[in-house]
Write a protein that holds these residues in place. Structure first.
Motif, mmCIF file in Angstrom:
data_model
loop_
_atom_site.group_PDB
_atom_site.id
_atom_site.type_symbol
_atom_site.label_atom_id
_atom_site.label_comp_id
_atom_site.label_asym_id
_atom_site.label_seq_id
_atom_site.Cartn_x
_atom_site.Cartn_y
_atom_site.Cartn_z
ATOM 1 N N VAL A 123 23.256 28.315 32.749
ATOM 2 C CA VAL A 123 23.632 26.851 32.229
ATOM 3 C C VAL A 123 22.694 26.194 31.148
ATOM 4 N N GLN A 124 23.022 25.207 30.658
ATOM 5 C CA GLN A 124 22.074 24.523 29.788
ATOM 6 C C GLN A 124 20.881 24.123 30.597
ATOM 7 N N PRO A 178 35.725 35.355 47.321
ATOM 8 C CA PRO A 178 34.388 36.285 46.820
ATOM 9 C C PRO A 178 33.056 35.728 47.714
ATOM 10 N N ARG A 179 32.176 36.598 47.673
ATOM 11 C CA ARG A 179 30.864 36.271 48.348
ATOM 12 C C ARG A 179 29.908 35.504 47.383
ATOM 13 N N ALA A 180 30.024 35.900 46.093
ATOM 14 C CA ALA A 180 29.092 35.354 45.164
ATOM 15 C C ALA A 180 30.048 34.986 43.824
ATOM 16 N N LEU A 181 29.306 33.891 43.092
ATOM 17 C CA LEU A 181 29.787 33.590 42.015
ATOM 18 C C LEU A 181 28.473 33.813 40.896
ATOM 19 N N VAL A 182 28.886 34.619 40.011
ATOM 20 C CA VAL A 182 27.791 34.983 39.195
ATOM 21 C C VAL A 182 28.281 34.978 37.684
ATOM 22 N N ALA A 183 27.639 34.186 36.848
ATOM 23 C CA ALA A 183 28.325 33.591 35.220
ATOM 24 C C ALA A 183 27.272 33.096 34.393
ATOM 25 N N ASN A 184 27.700 33.513 33.054
ATOM 26 C CA ASN A 184 27.202 32.698 31.962
ATOM 27 C C ASN A 184 28.165 31.481 31.805
ATOM 28 N N LEU A 185 27.833 30.396 32.388
ATOM 29 C CA LEU A 185 28.989 29.477 32.346
ATOM 30 C C LEU A 185 29.054 28.511 30.816
ATOM 31 N N PRO A 186 30.238 28.199 30.257
ATOM 32 C CA PRO A 186 30.312 27.216 29.397
ATOM 33 C C PRO A 186 29.597 26.047 29.608
ATOM 34 N N VAL A 191 29.168 22.100 35.569
ATOM 35 C CA VAL A 191 29.018 21.537 36.811
ATOM 36 C C VAL A 191 30.319 21.294 37.471
ATOM 37 N N PRO A 192 31.382 21.090 36.799
ATOM 38 C CA PRO A 192 32.765 20.905 37.468
ATOM 39 C C PRO A 192 33.375 22.261 38.044
ATOM 40 N N ARG A 207 22.133 25.823 20.357
ATOM 41 C CA ARG A 207 21.170 24.866 20.026
ATOM 42 C C ARG A 207 20.562 23.982 21.017
ATOM 43 N N VAL A 208 20.797 24.442 22.260
ATOM 44 C CA VAL A 208 20.177 24.002 23.646
ATOM 45 C C VAL A 208 19.491 25.181 24.306
ATOM 46 N N ASP A 209 18.561 24.958 24.994
ATOM 47 C CA ASP A 209 17.972 25.806 26.073
ATOM 48 C C ASP A 209 18.648 26.225 27.179
ATOM 49 N N SER A 210 18.614 27.587 27.970
ATOM 50 C CA SER A 210 19.292 27.701 28.819
ATOM 51 C C SER A 210 18.429 28.254 30.082
ATOM 52 N N ARG A 211 19.149 28.089 31.327
ATOM 53 C CA ARG A 211 18.327 28.275 32.431
ATOM 54 C C ARG A 211 19.119 28.631 33.655
ATOM 55 N N LEU A 212 18.415 29.564 34.396
ATOM 56 C CA LEU A 212 19.358 30.200 35.569
ATOM 57 C C LEU A 212 19.068 29.091 36.728
ATOM 58 N N VAL A 213 20.214 29.063 37.688
ATOM 59 C CA VAL A 213 20.053 28.185 38.633
ATOM 60 C C VAL A 213 20.533 28.822 40.010
ATOM 61 N N LEU A 214 19.987 28.972 41.066
ATOM 62 C CA LEU A 214 20.566 29.982 42.150
ATOM 63 C C LEU A 214 20.633 28.764 43.150
#
Length: 301
Positions: free
Chosen positions: A166-167, A133-141, A146-147, A212-219
């Motif tokens: 992620v959170q 894969p060239r990229a990992l793109v996901a809405n992660l649990p 992090v793992p 119940r928590v906010d989400s944020r994108l990380v690049l």
């Protein structure tokens, strides 16, 4: 979007657009599968087409790119990634959802189905994919974000970019610079692989169920790791030791790793680090120098 044939705009014929999943679609699909979001797998499905298109756009992937998506759920983001022209391999731990994904793609994006495949597996145990894969793109649990990120960066050197939702607190930790209050193990280990920055917030209302928590994108953009004679494992062991007792100065925090406080102090001085410094002040390059200084001792070679 529910177009089922060519779209004509001022005499031009545009290609068919993948039909993305909305809130009603998600609930009806889950009902047809006799399933619902599972807390044990941290499932929160995105129900907003604008959000998944935004993620796909920010990821920078396009035609011919090979993308791995972890935790695709019912396929919201999957369809948006296929819409870009990318080839998508999804890794889904839930056997019911993994089994349903090919049919969802075939129904809503039939022209893209040949560019999609799914693996029913725990992402933390995946050590190979059909294509690098060239990229990992996901809405992660949130509970494994992090793992999973660190695992995929280690196992797949072909990854050039990671864009994950992620959170919000996790995103801040991953992107935190040395010296900040959120800098810690995730920040330092991520910096071994990548330049990291946050890429925007995501509202709670776009999820089902609403978290119940906010989400944020990380690049995260891959770069060469620091030049060092120490191994990655040795450097990461030093990072773990430095933050195991966060309030301790490094002389004490690394004493067990070095064999004694005196040996820890000697290694730190050899690396050009004040022994009374705390781990939160060190860059990834500092950690590599400490690992090198310790590598002939308790860390081994």
């Amino acid at each position: 979007m529910r177009r089922v044939g060519p779209l004509r705009v001022r005499g031009l014929v545009l290609t068919q657009v993948a039909r993305l999943l909305g809130p009603t679609d998600i609930r009806l699909l889950a009902q047809s599968l006799d399933t619902a979001p599972h807390k044990k797998w941290g499932q929160n499905f995105v129900v907003d087409a604008g959000t998944v298109r935004r993620i796909a756009r920010l990821s920078g992937v396009g035609e011919g790119d090979r993308v791995v998506e972890v935790g695709p759920g019912l396929g919201s983001l999957t369809l948006a990634l296929l819409e870009t022209g990318a080839d998508v391999t999804a890794v889904e731990i839930d056997p019911v959802l993994a089994g349903a994904l090919p049919a969802t793609v075939a129904e809503r994006a039939p022209d893209d189905a040949a560019r999609f495949d799914v693996i029913n597996a725990d992402a933390l145990r995946v050590d190979s994919l059909p294509t690098p894969p060239r990229a990992l793109v996901a809405n992660l649990p949130y509970n494994v974000s992090v793992p999973v990120i660190l695992h995929f960066l280690e196992i797949f050197p072909s990854l050039e970019r990671v864009l994950v939702m992620v959170q919000a607190e996790v995103a801040d930790r991953l992107a935190a610079p040395p010296g900040s209050r959120t800098y810690g193990v995730p920040s330092a280990k991520a910096a071994w692989y990548c330049d990291v920055r946050t890429a925007g917030d995501v509202g709670r209302a776009v999820f089902w169920p609403v978290p119940r928590v906010d989400s944020r994108l990380v690049l995260m953009e891959r770069r060469e790791p620091p030049a060092t004679a120490a191994t990655r494992e040795q450097v990461f062991t030093v990072i773990d030791g430095a933050f195991a007792q966060r309030r301790k100065a490094l002389r004490g925090a690394l004493a067990g790793l070095a064999g004694s406080a005196a040996a820890s102090e000697a290694a730190l001085r050899a690396a050009g680090i004040d022994p009374l410094t705390r781990g939160e002040r060190l860059t990834i390059e500092d950690f590599t120098r400490v690992a090198e200084a310790l590598s002939s001792g308790s860390l081994g070679t």
